[in-house]
Design a protein around this motif. Structure first.
Motif, short mmCIF file in Angstrom:
data_model
loop_
_atom_site.label_atom_id
_atom_site.label_comp_id
_atom_site.label_asym_id
_atom_site.label_seq_id
_atom_site.Cartn_x
_atom_site.Cartn_y
_atom_site.Cartn_z
N MET A 89 -1.79 -47.74 -30.74
CA MET A 89 -0.47 -48.11 -30.37
C MET A 89 0.42 -46.83 -30.23
SD MET A 89 1.93 -50.05 -33.17
CE MET A 89 3.71 -50.10 -32.89
N ARG A 90 1.43 -46.91 -29.34
CA ARG A 90 2.14 -45.94 -28.75
C ARG A 90 3.54 -45.81 -29.61
NH1 ARG A 90 1.59 -46.69 -22.14
NH2 ARG A 90 1.67 -44.33 -22.10
N LYS A 91 3.87 -44.52 -29.77
CA LYS A 91 5.16 -44.49 -30.33
C LYS A 91 6.50 -44.34 -29.23
CE LYS A 91 4.29 -40.71 -32.85
NZ LYS A 91 4.59 -39.60 -33.82
N ILE A 92 7.54 -44.80 -29.38
CA ILE A 92 8.54 -44.55 -28.53
C ILE A 92 9.59 -43.46 -29.33
CG2 ILE A 92 10.88 -45.43 -27.53
CD1 ILE A 92 9.53 -48.07 -26.96
N ILE A 93 9.86 -42.41 -28.52
CA ILE A 93 10.46 -41.34 -29.17
C ILE A 93 11.66 -40.80 -28.23
CG2 ILE A 93 10.39 -38.86 -29.83
CD1 ILE A 93 7.37 -39.00 -30.00
N GLY A 107 10.73 -57.04 -24.19
CA GLY A 107 9.29 -57.69 -24.01
C GLY A 107 8.26 -56.78 -23.57
N GLU A 108 8.34 -56.31 -22.33
CA GLU A 108 7.71 -55.55 -21.49
C GLU A 108 7.33 -54.05 -22.43
OE1 GLU A 108 5.83 -56.14 -18.89
OE2 GLU A 108 6.71 -58.29 -19.13
N ILE A 109 8.49 -53.69 -22.92
CA ILE A 109 8.32 -52.27 -23.71
C ILE A 109 7.57 -52.59 -24.90
CG2 ILE A 109 9.65 -50.44 -24.65
CD1 ILE A 109 11.61 -50.95 -22.65
N ALA A 110 7.67 -53.66 -25.62
CA ALA A 110 7.25 -53.94 -27.04
C ALA A 110 5.59 -54.04 -26.49
CB ALA A 110 7.49 -55.31 -27.32
N LYS A 111 5.12 -54.74 -25.23
CA LYS A 111 3.67 -54.60 -24.92
C LYS A 111 3.17 -53.29 -24.57
CE LYS A 111 4.07 -59.09 -22.69
NZ LYS A 111 4.06 -59.73 -21.45
N LYS A 134 3.91 -50.32 -26.04
CA LYS A 134 3.76 -49.86 -27.40
C LYS A 134 2.41 -50.14 -27.86
CE LYS A 134 6.61 -49.32 -30.49
NZ LYS A 134 7.92 -49.40 -31.45
N GLN A 135 2.03 -51.59 -27.63
CA GLN A 135 0.65 -52.19 -28.30
C GLN A 135 -0.49 -51.34 -27.44
OE1 GLN A 135 0.76 -53.64 -30.84
NE2 GLN A 135 3.02 -53.37 -30.76
N GLU A 136 -0.06 -50.68 -26.32
CA GLU A 136 -1.59 -50.30 -25.63
C GLU A 136 -1.80 -48.88 -26.07
OE1 GLU A 136 0.00 -49.88 -21.63
OE2 GLU A 136 0.17 -52.29 -21.18
N ASP A 137 -3.00 -48.38 -25.60
CA ASP A 137 -3.57 -47.18 -25.76
C ASP A 137 -3.05 -46.32 -24.78
OD1 ASP A 137 -5.24 -48.09 -27.86
OD2 ASP A 137 -6.85 -48.44 -26.53
N PRO A 177 -0.48 -42.09 -24.41
CA PRO A 177 0.38 -41.25 -25.06
C PRO A 177 1.59 -41.81 -25.27
CG PRO A 177 0.29 -40.86 -22.53
CD PRO A 177 -0.86 -41.85 -22.88
N ASP A 178 2.32 -41.07 -26.33
CA ASP A 178 3.54 -41.75 -26.70
C ASP A 178 4.41 -41.58 -25.66
OD1 ASP A 178 2.77 -41.76 -29.25
OD2 ASP A 178 3.50 -39.84 -29.82
N LEU A 179 5.46 -42.37 -25.67
CA LEU A 179 6.49 -42.65 -24.62
C LEU A 179 7.98 -41.87 -25.15
CD1 LEU A 179 5.76 -46.41 -24.47
CD2 LEU A 179 5.56 -44.84 -22.44
N GLN A 180 8.23 -41.07 -24.17
CA GLN A 180 9.52 -40.12 -24.41
C GLN A 180 10.48 -40.73 -23.48
OE1 GLN A 180 9.14 -36.00 -23.98
NE2 GLN A 180 7.37 -35.70 -25.56
N VAL A 181 11.71 -40.88 -24.26
CA VAL A 181 12.97 -41.20 -23.49
C VAL A 181 13.91 -40.20 -23.59
CG1 VAL A 181 14.85 -43.21 -23.52
CG2 VAL A 181 12.64 -43.54 -24.61
N HIS A 182 14.15 -39.73 -22.04
CA HIS A 182 15.31 -38.66 -22.01
C HIS A 182 16.47 -39.25 -21.21
CE1 HIS A 182 12.27 -35.38 -22.50
NE2 HIS A 182 11.63 -36.52 -22.40
N GLY A 183 17.66 -39.03 -21.71
CA GLY A 183 18.83 -39.68 -21.21
C GLY A 183 18.88 -41.19 -21.45
N SER A 184 19.06 -41.77 -20.05
CA SER A 184 19.07 -43.52 -20.43
C SER A 184 19.71 -44.12 -21.35
CB SER A 184 17.35 -43.79 -20.55
OG SER A 184 16.60 -43.01 -19.59
N SER A 185 20.94 -43.95 -21.54
CA SER A 185 21.88 -44.27 -22.60
C SER A 185 21.86 -45.85 -22.71
CB SER A 185 23.16 -43.87 -22.54
OG SER A 185 23.79 -44.22 -21.15
N ASP A 186 21.93 -46.45 -21.59
CA ASP A 186 21.95 -48.11 -21.66
C ASP A 186 20.53 -48.44 -22.16
OD1 ASP A 186 24.44 -48.07 -20.61
OD2 ASP A 186 23.73 -48.51 -18.44
N LEU A 187 19.41 -47.77 -21.66
CA LEU A 187 18.05 -48.09 -22.29
C LEU A 187 17.94 -48.01 -23.70
CD1 LEU A 187 15.22 -49.37 -21.75
CD2 LEU A 187 14.60 -47.04 -21.08
N ILE A 188 18.57 -46.93 -24.01
CA ILE A 188 18.48 -46.71 -25.61
C ILE A 188 19.10 -47.78 -26.43
CG2 ILE A 188 19.36 -44.98 -27.35
CD1 ILE A 188 18.50 -42.83 -25.50
#
Length: 198
Positions: free
Chosen positions: A1-5, A110-114, A116-119, A121-132
């Protein structure tokens, strides 16, 4: 499982808009772009190097992706941002020449939740205020890596805006820079706890 940071530069009054330059994001007539620049020193450079030193993929909103795509491809294939797979939440772009760019549309949460379940590296979020805001609304953020700057901006896009759900976080690390920036990392730690002083 991948983390969203979520890696975010944020002012004392919670603004995250336009940290890197006057023209980075002027939407909403924002005129304070570049507010982090006077505080960038060796400490902050080392901090960013450490946080981006392990393999990661990127999770970006469309606007941040377009800013990155205009800048990072010129920095060579060995740059970690160019090596990362870029997952982009967009209803308007479906393909791009920047290598390893994957576009998410429709049910983005829903796509992002999927993802996260994959093998991988972790997913880093930079900027992207609306997505956050979408990530916070759906409780998809695992960690917050904040750089809290000793400035107030008064207006602009805020890190915690509409859609933030109640919750608690555990402090993982906290250290100040010589210029007064607080580097603090938090991990999601369950439901919000409340009580009464006796």
């Amino acid at each position: 499982m991948r983390k969203i940071i979520v890696l975010t530069f944020v002012s004392l009054d919670g603004v995250m808009q336009g940290p890197g330059g006057p023209t980075e994001d002027t939407s909403g007539d924002f005129t304070h772009g570049g507010w982090t620049v006077p505080y960038f020193d060796d400490f902050m450079g080392q901090t960013m190097g450490e946080q981006m030193g392990e393999p990661f993929d990127l999770l970006l909103g469309r606007k941040t992706f377009e800013i990155f795509a205009a800048h990072w491809p010129q920095h060579g294939p060995e740059n970690p941002i160019n090596q990362a797979t870029k997952y982009v939440a967009s209803n308007t772009i479906t393909e791009h020449e920047w290598r390893d760019s994957v576009f998410l549309n429709g049910d983005v949460a829903g796509e992002i939740a999927k993802l996260k379940q994959e093998d991988g590296p972790d997913l880093q979020v930079h900027g992207s205020s609306d997505l956050i805001q979408t990530l916070l609304e759906h409780d998809l953020v695992d960690e917050l890596w904040l750089k809290i700057y000793p400035v107030t901006l008064g207006d602009g896009k805020r890190l915690f805006a509409e859609g933030t759900v109640p919750g608690s976080f555990e402090l993982l690390e906290c250290k100040p820079s010589p210029g007064g920036v607080i580097v603090a990392s938090y991990r999601r730690a369950g439901e919000l706890q409340t009580g009464t002083f006796s």
